[in-house]
Design a protein around this motif. Structure first.
Motif, PDB file in Angstrom:
ATOM      1  N   MET A 464       0.836  -1.205   0.000  1.00  0.00           N
ATOM      2  CA  MET A 464       0.000   0.000   0.000  1.00  0.00           C
ATOM      3  C   MET A 464       0.871   1.254   0.000  1.00  0.00           C
ATOM      4  O   MET A 464       0.746   2.115  -0.880  1.00  0.00           O
ATOM      5  CB  MET A 464      -0.906  -0.014   1.229  1.00  0.00           C
ATOM      6  CG  MET A 464      -1.684   1.283   1.474  1.00  0.00           C
ATOM      7  SD  MET A 464      -2.643   1.244   3.016  1.00  0.00           S
ATOM      8  CE  MET A 464      -1.354   1.270   4.264  1.00  0.00           C
ATOM      9  N   LEU A 465       1.796   1.345   0.939  1.00  0.00           N
ATOM     10  CA  LEU A 465       2.579   2.577   1.099  1.00  0.00           C
ATOM     11  C   LEU A 465       3.563   2.800  -0.048  1.00  0.00           C
ATOM     12  O   LEU A 465       3.812   3.940  -0.445  1.00  0.00           O
ATOM     13  CB  LEU A 465       3.335   2.527   2.427  1.00  0.00           C
ATOM     14  CG  LEU A 465       2.470   2.636   3.685  1.00  0.00           C
ATOM     15  CD1 LEU A 465       3.278   2.260   4.917  1.00  0.00           C
ATOM     16  CD2 LEU A 465       1.921   4.052   3.823  1.00  0.00           C
ATOM     17  N   TRP A 466       4.143   1.701  -0.571  1.00  0.00           N
ATOM     18  CA  TRP A 466       5.150   1.831  -1.627  1.00  0.00           C
ATOM     19  C   TRP A 466       4.632   1.343  -2.978  1.00  0.00           C
ATOM     20  O   TRP A 466       5.415   1.039  -3.886  1.00  0.00           O
ATOM     21  CB  TRP A 466       6.397   1.029  -1.240  1.00  0.00           C
ATOM     22  CG  TRP A 466       7.047   1.511   0.011  1.00  0.00           C
ATOM     23  CD1 TRP A 466       7.147   2.806   0.442  1.00  0.00           C
ATOM     24  CD2 TRP A 466       7.677   0.710   1.010  1.00  0.00           C
ATOM     25  NE1 TRP A 466       7.803   2.858   1.641  1.00  0.00           N
ATOM     26  CE2 TRP A 466       8.150   1.590   2.020  1.00  0.00           C
ATOM     27  CE3 TRP A 466       7.906  -0.648   1.153  1.00  0.00           C
ATOM     28  CZ2 TRP A 466       8.821   1.134   3.150  1.00  0.00           C
ATOM     29  CZ3 TRP A 466       8.579  -1.103   2.283  1.00  0.00           C
ATOM     30  CH2 TRP A 466       9.036  -0.221   3.271  1.00  0.00           C
ATOM     31  N   GLY A 467       3.320   1.275  -3.097  1.00  0.00           N
ATOM     32  CA  GLY A 467       2.740   0.765  -4.330  1.00  0.00           C
ATOM     33  C   GLY A 467       3.163   1.535  -5.559  1.00  0.00           C
ATOM     34  O   GLY A 467       3.375   0.962  -6.629  1.00  0.00           O
ATOM     35  N   VAL A 468       3.301   2.845  -5.422  1.00  0.00           N
ATOM     36  CA  VAL A 468       3.687   3.667  -6.582  1.00  0.00           C
ATOM     37  C   VAL A 468       5.085   3.264  -7.058  1.00  0.00           C
ATOM     38  O   VAL A 468       5.312   3.047  -8.256  1.00  0.00           O
ATOM     39  CB  VAL A 468       3.644   5.162  -6.216  1.00  0.00           C
ATOM     40  CG1 VAL A 468       4.198   6.012  -7.366  1.00  0.00           C
ATOM     41  CG2 VAL A 468       2.207   5.581  -5.898  1.00  0.00           C
ATOM     42  N   GLN A 469       6.036   3.199  -6.129  1.00  0.00           N
ATOM     43  CA  GLN A 469       7.406   2.830  -6.511  1.00  0.00           C
ATOM     44  C   GLN A 469       7.466   1.415  -7.078  1.00  0.00           C
ATOM     45  O   GLN A 469       8.314   1.112  -7.922  1.00  0.00           O
ATOM     46  CB  GLN A 469       8.335   2.926  -5.296  1.00  0.00           C
ATOM     47  CG  GLN A 469       8.503   4.345  -4.751  1.00  0.00           C
ATOM     48  CD  GLN A 469       7.545   4.640  -3.617  1.00  0.00           C
ATOM     49  OE1 GLN A 469       6.363   4.244  -3.669  1.00  0.00           O
ATOM     50  NE2 GLN A 469       8.022   5.327  -2.593  1.00  0.00           N
ATOM     51  N   MET A 470       6.577   0.542  -6.611  1.00  0.00           N
ATOM     52  CA  MET A 470       6.586  -0.849  -7.068  1.00  0.00           C
ATOM     53  C   MET A 470       5.816  -1.051  -8.372  1.00  0.00           C
ATOM     54  O   MET A 470       5.778  -2.155  -8.901  1.00  0.00           O
ATOM     55  CB  MET A 470       5.996  -1.752  -5.983  1.00  0.00           C
ATOM     56  CG  MET A 470       6.841  -1.838  -4.734  1.00  0.00           C
ATOM     57  SD  MET A 470       6.075  -2.899  -3.480  1.00  0.00           S
ATOM     58  CE  MET A 470       7.296  -2.833  -2.172  1.00  0.00           C
ATOM     59  N   GLY A 471       5.185  -0.006  -8.861  1.00  0.00           N
ATOM     60  CA  GLY A 471       4.484  -0.097 -10.134  1.00  0.00           C
ATOM     61  C   GLY A 471       3.068  -0.614 -10.039  1.00  0.00           C
ATOM     62  O   GLY A 471       2.503  -1.054 -11.044  1.00  0.00           O
ATOM     63  N   LEU A 472       2.439  -0.539  -8.870  1.00  0.00           N
ATOM     64  CA  LEU A 472       1.058  -0.982  -8.728  1.00  0.00           C
ATOM     65  C   LEU A 472       0.107   0.105  -9.202  1.00  0.00           C
ATOM     66  O   LEU A 472       0.410   1.299  -9.127  1.00  0.00           O
ATOM     67  CB  LEU A 472       0.746  -1.331  -7.260  1.00  0.00           C
ATOM     68  CG  LEU A 472       1.059  -2.763  -6.792  1.00  0.00           C
ATOM     69  CD1 LEU A 472       2.556  -3.016  -6.804  1.00  0.00           C
ATOM     70  CD2 LEU A 472       0.497  -2.997  -5.395  1.00  0.00           C
ATOM     71  N   THR A 473      -1.056  -0.305  -9.664  1.00  0.00           N
ATOM     72  CA  THR A 473      -2.086   0.656 -10.038  1.00  0.00           C
ATOM     73  C   THR A 473      -2.799   1.158  -8.785  1.00  0.00           C
ATOM     74  O   THR A 473      -2.676   0.574  -7.701  1.00  0.00           O
ATOM     75  CB  THR A 473      -3.119   0.007 -10.977  1.00  0.00           C
ATOM     76  OG1 THR A 473      -3.827  -1.017 -10.239  1.00  0.00           O
ATOM     77  CG2 THR A 473      -2.426  -0.623 -12.182  1.00  0.00           C
ATOM     78  N   SER A 474      -3.576   2.217  -8.944  1.00  0.00           N
ATOM     79  CA  SER A 474      -4.310   2.735  -7.785  1.00  0.00           C
ATOM     80  C   SER A 474      -5.303   1.705  -7.259  1.00  0.00           C
ATOM     81  O   SER A 474      -5.514   1.590  -6.049  1.00  0.00           O
ATOM     82  CB  SER A 474      -5.047   4.026  -8.168  1.00  0.00           C
ATOM     83  OG  SER A 474      -6.015   3.781  -9.183  1.00  0.00           O
TER      84      SER A 474
END
Length: 606
Positions: A464-474
Motif C-alpha cells: 500500500m505505502l510503496w505501491g507507486v514505486q513498485m508499479g502498482l495501479t491505484s
C-alpha cells in the motif's frame, strides 16, 4: 634355445597360466563390489570405515588372486598345481598373431584400471564430507494419539528437532515455517527436497498415551527414496527431552558419520516437568500464528510453563518472543515489554549456550531499547551457536537495516530465506530491506509471495505505502489497503479503499485528500495502524506536521514498531525538517538511507 625375447616368454607364461584372465575378472568384480558398497553401506547406517575396509580388501586381494592364478589351474579333477611350461609351448604362444595375443592382455589391463579407478574414487571421497548428506527438512510428525489436542505436542517435537539439528555446523536445516507449510500437501519426497533445497527428509509419528510416548522416525534420501535410518522410541513422557537429544544424535550420525556420537549437546534448555513442556509447545505453536488473540493465549501458556519450572530456559525464551510479537501488534501489550526483556535475560543466564535465548535478547535489545551493540552481539552469538537459525539471521538483518547497514542486512536475510524459503516472514523482511535499497521490483515480488503464503499483516501495508514505486495501479494499492484493514480487524475494511487513488495521485484534489485523511482517522480509531504506518500515510498525503507529531509521540513510549523510521523511504520528505533530524539523533537512528555511505561488500561480491 628359443628365439623369442624374454619378456614375450614371460607374457606368454602369464597367458598360459590364466593370470590375464584372472586379472580381468577380479578387477571387474572388485570395481562392482566397491561401487556397490559405497552406494549401499552408508544408507544402512553402518560405520563409514566399512566402505574403506571393502576397498582395501579388494586391493590386498588382487596380488593374492594373481599368485593363486599363477600357482594353480582348474581341471575337471579340481584345482592342481600348474605344471612348468615347455619351451616350445611358450614359443608357440609368443609366435601367435597379435589379434590372438593382445585381447587377454588388454582385458587384464582394463580389469586393473577398473580396480584402480574404483579404489581411487572411493578413497579420495572417504575423508570429511564423504558418504554424507548436509541438508535436511524435518516434516511435522503425524499425531496418532487420537486426541486432536496432541497436535501441539507432535508439532512441538518436530520443531525441537529442527532447533537441535540447527546447531550442527555442517548441516543445513530447513526452517520450521517452510517444513510445516508442506503439511497435508501429499507431495512426493523429491518434490519436497526440490522445494526446500534439501537432500534428506525426516518424517515420523507420535503416539501419546497417559504418561508414555511412542515416537517413530525415519530419515529418507529425497532423491532416491532410500531409507537411510529409522528407529522407534517407547519412553516415559518425562524423558521427552532425552528422546529428542537421542533422536537428533542418531540423525546426525546417519547423515554425517564422521561426527560420530561425541558432538556437544544438541538439545538445550529443556524441562523434566511434563505439564510445563505441554504448555511450552502449545504456547510456541500459538506464537507462530502471529494472531493477536492467540498471542495473548501464548503469553498465558508460557507464563504458566515457567511458573511450573522456573529453570526452564526455553520456556523463558519463548515467553520473551511471545510478548515481543504481541507488543508489536497490540499497543495494550507494551506494558509487558520489561517482562519480556527479563525473560530473555533469564533464559541466557540459565543456559549461556542457548541460541534461542540470545536471539530473544538481541531482538528485544534493538526493538525495545535501540541498544544496537547488545543486539548485534546477541544475535551473532545465536547464529554462532545455531548456524541454521533462520529467525536469528532474519532478525539480525532487521537490526542492521535499521542502522543503515542495508547491504549487510540483505545478505543475512537472503541466508534466512534460503533456510526457510516458504516463510512469509522471511520473504517480508527481505522485501523491506530491498525496498530501502530501492530494489523495488524484487521487493514487490517478495511481498507478493508473502501475501500468497498468508502473511497479509506484514506485506500488504508495504504494498500500500510503496505501491507507486513498485508499479502498482491505484486499484491494486486500494485492494491491498482493504486487505490489510480486514486482516487487522477494522470495523469497515472498505473505508481503506480510498487510500489507493489518494496514494497513487501526485496531487490529489481536496475531496480525495479529505476522504483519505478521514480513512486514516478511522483506521487509527480501529487500532489498525502502527505509529510508523500512521506517520508514513500522513507524509504521503502531504500532512508533514501531523506525521512528525505522531513520530515524536511514538518516541516517547516503548513502541516496537518504529524501528525502521530511520531508513523508511516513505518518510524521506521529512528528512530535512529540524524536528525530524533532532528526533533521529535522539533515537540514535540514521536520517535516511545513504547507499554511498553503506560501504559493506556482500559476501558473494568479495
Amino acid at each position: 634355445m628359443s628365439g623369442a625375447p624374454g619378456y614375450q616368454r614371460f607374457f606368454a607364461e602369464l597367458k598360459r597360466r590364466g593370470v590375464f584372465r584372472a586379472a580381468a575378472l577380479y578387477g571387474t568384480a572388485a570395481f562392482v563390489a566397491i561401487e556397490a558398497s559405497d552406494l549401499v553401506l552408508p544408507r544402512l547406517a553402518v560405520p563409514e570405515w566399512t566402505v574403506t575396509l571393502v576397498v582395501w580388501l579388494a586391493i590386498v586381494g588382487f596380488p593374492v588372486a594373481m599368485v593363486l592364478a599363477w600357482t594353480y589351474e582348474r581341471t575337471p579333477a579340481g584345482l592342481k598345481t600348474t605344471d612348468p611350461a615347455q619351451t616350445v609351448e611358450l614359443d608357440a604362444i609368443a609366435a601367435q598373431p597379435m589379434r590372438k595375443r593382445w585381447p587377454a592382455g588388454i582385458a587384464a589391463l582394463v580389469g586393473i584400471m577398473l580396480l584402480s579407478l574404483g579404489a581411487w574414487w572411493t578413497l579420495t571421497r572417504t575423508g570429511p564430507g564423504a558418504s554424507t548428506y548436509d541438508s535436511i527438512a524435518v516434516l511435522p510428525f503425524a499425531n496418532l494419539s487420537g486426541d486432536p489436542d496432541n497436535v501441539f505436542f507432535s508439532d512441538g517435537l518436530a520443531e525441537e528437532l529442527i532447533n537441535a539439528l540447527a546447531g550442527v555446523g555442517d548441516l543445513k536445516v530447513a526452517g520450521r515455517t517452510s517444513s510445516f507449510a508442506l503439511r497435508d500437501q501429499n507431495l512426493d519426497l523429491r518434490r519436497i527436497g526440490d522445494t526446500l533445497g534439501v537432500e534428506t527428509v525426516l518424517e515420523g509419528s507420535v503416539r501419546r498415551s497417559a504418561d508414555r510416548v511412542r515416537i517413530t522416525a525415519q530419515l529418507i534420501d529425497a532423491e532416491t527414496g532410500f531409507h537411510l535410518w529409522s528407529d522407534e522410541y517407547d519412553r516415559d513422557i518425562t524423558d521427552i527431552f532425552l528422546v529428542q537429544e537421542e533422536l537428533a544424535r542418531a540423525i546426525v550420525r546417519a547423515m554425517l558419520p564422521r561426527l560420530g556420537g561425541d558432538s556437544e549437546e544438541l538439545h538445550r534448555g529443556g524441562t523434566s516437568d511434563v505439564e510445563a513442556y505441554d504448555l511450552f509447545v502449545t504456547g510456541r505453536q500459538k506464537w507462530y500464528t502471529r494472531s493477536v488473540p492467540l498471542l495473548w493465549e501464548a503469553v498465558d501458556d508460557l507464563e504458566a510453563a515457567v511458573a511450573l519450572d522456573p529453570n526452564f530456559a526455553l520456556g523463558w525464551s519463548g515467553l520473551a518472543d511471545a510478548i515481543d510479537a504481541l507488543a508489536y501488534r497490540d499497543a495494550r501489550a507494551q506494558a509487558l515489554v520489561p517482562r519480556a526483556k527479563m525473560a530473555a535475560q533469564r533464559a541466557v543466564l540459565l543456559d549461556p549456550d542457548l541460541a534461542e535465548g540470545w536471539a530473544s535478547w538481541g531482538v528485544l535489545a534493538f526493538e525495545a531499547e535501540q541498544d544496537w551493540t547488545t543486539a548485534e552481539l546477541a544475535l551473532k552469538r545465536a547464529i554462532e551457536l545455531k548456524p541454521s537459525y533462520a529467525w536469528a539471521r532474519a532478525s539480525l538483518g532487521d537490526m542492521l537495516r535499521q542502522r543503515g547497514r542495508v547491504k549487510e542486512a540483505i545478505e543475512q536475510q537472503r541466508m534466512a530465506l534460503e533456510l526457510d524459503p516458504l516463510s512469509p516472514q522471511a520473504n517480508s523482511t527481505l522485501g523491506l530491506s530491498l525496498a530501502v535499497a530501492g530494489q523495488w521490483e524484487e521487493s514487490r515480488a517478495r511481498y507478493e509471495r508473502s501475501v500468497a503464503r498468508g502473511e497479509e499483516s506484514g506485506a500488504q501495508p508495504a504494498l500500500m505505502l510503496w505501491g507507486v514505486q513498485m508499479g502498482l495501479t491505484s486499484d491494486e494499492i486500494g485492494e491491498n489497503a482493504v486487505g490489510f484493514a480486514r486482516t487487522m480487524g477494522a470495523g469497515d475494511p472498505e473505508v481503506a479503499r480510498v487510500l489507493g487513488p489518494a496514494i497513487a495521485a501526485d496531487d490529489p484534489d481536496d475531496a480525495l485528500l479529505g476522504a483519505a485523511l478521514g480513512s486514516v482517522a478511522t483506521l487509527i480509531a480501529d487500532s489498525v495502524l502502527t505509529l510508523q504506518q500512521i506517520a508514513a500515510l500522513y507524509t504521503r498525503l502531504g500532512d508533514h506536521e501531523t506525521a512528525l507529531d505522531w513520530l515524536v509521540a511514538s518516541s516517547a513510549g516503548t513502541s516496537l514498531s518504529t524501528g525502521i523510521v530511520g531508513v523508511d523511504p516513505s518518510l524521506d520528505p521529512l528528512r530535512n525538517d529540524p524536528r525530524m533530524q533532532a528526533l533521529m539523533d535522539e533515537m540514535g537512528l540514521p536520517n535516511g538511507y545513504d547507499p554511498a555511505a553503506d560501504t559493506y561488500v556482500a559476501e558473494e561480491e568479495r
